[in-house]
Design a protein around this motif. Structure first.
Motif, PDB file in Angstrom:
ATOM      1  N   MET A 174       0.837  -1.190   0.000  1.00  0.00           N
ATOM      2  CA  MET A 174       0.000   0.000   0.000  1.00  0.00           C
ATOM      3  C   MET A 174       0.875   1.244   0.000  1.00  0.00           C
ATOM      4  N   THR A 175       0.558   2.205  -0.830  1.00  0.00           N
ATOM      5  CA  THR A 175       1.289   3.463  -0.870  1.00  0.00           C
ATOM      6  C   THR A 175       0.387   4.593  -0.381  1.00  0.00           C
ATOM      7  N   ILE A 176       1.015   5.684   0.039  1.00  0.00           N
ATOM      8  CA  ILE A 176       0.298   6.877   0.496  1.00  0.00           C
ATOM      9  C   ILE A 176       0.493   7.972  -0.548  1.00  0.00           C
ATOM     10  N   PRO A 177      -0.593   8.516  -1.118  1.00  0.00           N
ATOM     11  CA  PRO A 177      -0.433   9.559  -2.137  1.00  0.00           C
ATOM     12  C   PRO A 177      -0.083  10.903  -1.521  1.00  0.00           C
ATOM     13  N   PHE A 178       0.604  11.732  -2.318  1.00  0.00           N
ATOM     14  CA  PHE A 178       0.828  13.120  -1.924  1.00  0.00           C
ATOM     15  C   PHE A 178       0.574  13.994  -3.137  1.00  0.00           C
ATOM     16  N   GLN A 179       0.313  15.268  -2.896  1.00  0.00           N
ATOM     17  CA  GLN A 179       0.121  16.215  -3.989  1.00  0.00           C
ATOM     18  C   GLN A 179       0.225  17.637  -3.472  1.00  0.00           C
ATOM     19  N   CYS A 180       0.471  18.545  -4.399  1.00  0.00           N
ATOM     20  CA  CYS A 180       0.447  19.958  -4.040  1.00  0.00           C
ATOM     21  C   CYS A 180      -1.011  20.403  -3.925  1.00  0.00           C
ATOM     22  N   THR A 181      -1.237  21.617  -3.486  1.00  0.00           N
ATOM     23  CA  THR A 181      -2.596  22.086  -3.239  1.00  0.00           C
ATOM     24  C   THR A 181      -3.458  22.071  -4.499  1.00  0.00           C
ATOM     25  N   CYS A 182      -2.877  22.487  -5.620  1.00  0.00           N
ATOM     26  CA  CYS A 182      -3.672  22.554  -6.851  1.00  0.00           C
ATOM     27  C   CYS A 182      -3.670  21.237  -7.627  1.00  0.00           C
ATOM     28  N   GLY A 183      -2.890  20.252  -7.177  1.00  0.00           N
ATOM     29  CA  GLY A 183      -2.923  18.928  -7.772  1.00  0.00           C
ATOM     30  C   GLY A 183      -2.068  18.721  -9.005  1.00  0.00           C
ATOM     31  N   GLN A 184      -1.278  19.723  -9.391  1.00  0.00           N
ATOM     32  CA  GLN A 184      -0.455  19.546 -10.589  1.00  0.00           C
ATOM     33  C   GLN A 184       0.758  18.663 -10.339  1.00  0.00           C
ATOM     34  N   LEU A 185       1.292  18.700  -9.116  1.00  0.00           N
ATOM     35  CA  LEU A 185       2.425  17.864  -8.727  1.00  0.00           C
ATOM     36  C   LEU A 185       1.889  16.758  -7.826  1.00  0.00           C
ATOM     37  N   ARG A 186       2.115  15.500  -8.241  1.00  0.00           N
ATOM     38  CA  ARG A 186       1.564  14.376  -7.483  1.00  0.00           C
ATOM     39  C   ARG A 186       2.580  13.241  -7.382  1.00  0.00           C
ATOM     40  N   GLY A 187       2.367  12.391  -6.405  1.00  0.00           N
ATOM     41  CA  GLY A 187       3.235  11.234  -6.246  1.00  0.00           C
ATOM     42  C   GLY A 187       2.733  10.329  -5.153  1.00  0.00           C
ATOM     43  N   GLU A 188       3.598   9.422  -4.696  1.00  0.00           N
ATOM     44  CA  GLU A 188       3.227   8.485  -3.649  1.00  0.00           C
ATOM     45  C   GLU A 188       4.471   8.059  -2.883  1.00  0.00           C
ATOM     46  N   ILE A 189       4.257   7.671  -1.635  1.00  0.00           N
ATOM     47  CA  ILE A 189       5.368   7.169  -0.832  1.00  0.00           C
ATOM     48  C   ILE A 189       5.039   5.767  -0.327  1.00  0.00           C
ATOM     49  N   ASP A 190       6.084   4.989  -0.147  1.00  0.00           N
ATOM     50  CA  ASP A 190       5.964   3.631   0.368  1.00  0.00           C
ATOM     51  C   ASP A 190       6.212   3.674   1.879  1.00  0.00           C
ATOM     52  N   PRO A 191       5.211   3.345   2.702  1.00  0.00           N
ATOM     53  CA  PRO A 191       5.410   3.407   4.158  1.00  0.00           C
ATOM     54  C   PRO A 191       6.567   2.547   4.664  1.00  0.00           C
ATOM     55  N   ARG A 192       6.951   1.533   3.909  1.00  0.00           N
ATOM     56  CA  ARG A 192       8.056   0.683   4.346  1.00  0.00           C
ATOM     57  C   ARG A 192       9.392   1.421   4.317  1.00  0.00           C
ATOM     58  N   ALA A 193       9.456   2.560   3.612  1.00  0.00           N
ATOM     59  CA  ALA A 193      10.695   3.331   3.515  1.00  0.00           C
ATOM     60  C   ALA A 193      10.805   4.404   4.589  1.00  0.00           C
ATOM     61  N   VAL A 194       9.826   4.470   5.474  1.00  0.00           N
ATOM     62  CA  VAL A 194       9.792   5.528   6.496  1.00  0.00           C
ATOM     63  C   VAL A 194      10.673   5.154   7.684  1.00  0.00           C
ATOM     64  N   TYR A 195      11.456   6.135   8.150  1.00  0.00           N
ATOM     65  CA  TYR A 195      12.298   5.963   9.330  1.00  0.00           C
ATOM     66  C   TYR A 195      11.526   6.311  10.601  1.00  0.00           C
ATOM     67  N   VAL A 196      10.913   7.497  10.617  1.00  0.00           N
ATOM     68  CA  VAL A 196      10.232   7.970  11.822  1.00  0.00           C
ATOM     69  C   VAL A 196       9.343   9.162  11.451  1.00  0.00           C
ATOM     70  N   ARG A 197       8.360   9.429  12.283  1.00  0.00           N
ATOM     71  CA  ARG A 197       7.516  10.620  12.132  1.00  0.00           C
ATOM     72  C   ARG A 197       7.779  11.543  13.313  1.00  0.00           C
ATOM     73  N   ALA A 198       7.929  12.833  13.050  1.00  0.00           N
ATOM     74  CA  ALA A 198       8.226  13.791  14.119  1.00  0.00           C
ATOM     75  C   ALA A 198       7.701  15.169  13.739  1.00  0.00           C
ATOM     76  N   VAL A 199       7.565  16.023  14.730  1.00  0.00           N
ATOM     77  CA  VAL A 199       7.204  17.424  14.495  1.00  0.00           C
ATOM     78  C   VAL A 199       8.420  18.273  14.816  1.00  0.00           C
ATOM     79  N   CYS A 200       8.860  19.071  13.842  1.00  0.00           N
ATOM     80  CA  CYS A 200      10.042  19.908  14.008  1.00  0.00           C
ATOM     81  C   CYS A 200       9.630  21.368  14.177  1.00  0.00           C
ATOM     82  N   TYR A 201      10.169  21.996  15.229  1.00  0.00           N
ATOM     83  CA  TYR A 201       9.841  23.389  15.530  1.00  0.00           C
ATOM     84  C   TYR A 201      11.004  24.332  15.240  1.00  0.00           C
ATOM     85  N   CYS A 202      12.013  23.874  14.509  1.00  0.00           N
ATOM     86  CA  CYS A 202      13.189  24.711  14.288  1.00  0.00           C
ATOM     87  C   CYS A 202      12.834  25.973  13.497  1.00  0.00           C
ATOM     88  N   LEU A 203      13.640  27.007  13.677  1.00  0.00           N
ATOM     89  CA  LEU A 203      13.398  28.277  12.998  1.00  0.00           C
ATOM     90  C   LEU A 203      13.539  28.140  11.489  1.00  0.00           C
TER      91      LEU A 203
END
Length: 198
Positions: free
Chosen positions: A1-30
């Motif tokens: 199963m892949t997860i789709p991604f796209q820009c707001t207007c939908g012209q740029l699109r793609g997908e990611i493979d969850p098996r390639a994910v290292y970690v999920r985090a929230v970054c607050y850096c400047l």
């Protein structure tokens, strides 16, 4: 199963493979906050200025349409490359300056799926990075942060040893970025960077 991604207007699109994910985090850096501000996309930040990011092996990401809409900027001459759509300035991902480092930080804001599906695929974002730069009080997560960094390092080492260094953000033959990076001037960076907290 892949997860789709796209820009707001939908012209740029793609997908990611969850098996390639290292970690999920929230970054607050400047720098992540400045990235959103310079694109005029503060809507991708949470209320404290955080960017929800999926750290992953770039080879697990694939563009399916609109690579001619892919643009790139960098906050400094040696800083990471920050990829976005040229059509609607949607932030897509951060990468190293060369494909030799198999890392991409994909912004959750561009993933075209429900919050429930994201949590099911990657787990909720429980790791908080650079909390000292948050726009408000955010609890630090030192143990989760250390574990997340360790997972990223392990994933990068495995990718390098497995010679899986391909990255859709770079030309495979020359290793040149698909889009010429625009490096911000010192004045542009200063104008986009929020003042330090405190």
């Amino acid at each position: 199963m892949t997860i789709p991604f796209q820009c707001t207007c939908g012209q740029l699109r793609g997908e990611i493979d969850p098996r390639a994910v290292y970690v999920r985090a929230v970054c607050y850096c400047l720098d992540c906050q400045a990235y959103a501000h310079v694109l005029g996309r503060e809507d991708v930040l949470d209320g404290q200025g955080g960017s929800d990011i999926i750290a992953m092996q770039p080879g697990g990401l694939r563009f399916t349409a609109g690579t001619d809409r892919l643009a790139c900027l960098s906050l400094s001459p040696k800083g990471p490359l920050r990829w976005h759509s040229a059509c609607c300035n949607m932030p897509i991902a951060n990468t190293a300056r060369t494909p030799a480092l198999p890392y991409a930080g994909v912004l959750v804001a561009c993933l075209a799926t429900s919050a429930q599906a994201l949590d099911a695929a990657f787990g909720p974002a429980r790791t908080a990075l650079n909390t000292d730069s948050a726009a408000g009080k955010v609890a630090a997560t030192p143990v989760r942060t250390a574990a997340g960094i360790a997972r990223i390092i392990l994933g990068v080492v495995r990718a390098k040893l497995g010679r899986t260094r391909e990255s859709p953000f770079f030309e495979s033959r020359t290793s040149r970025p698909l889009a010429e990076p625009r490096v911000l001037t010192l004045e542009e960076r200063a104008a986009a960077t929020p003042p330090p907290r405190g």
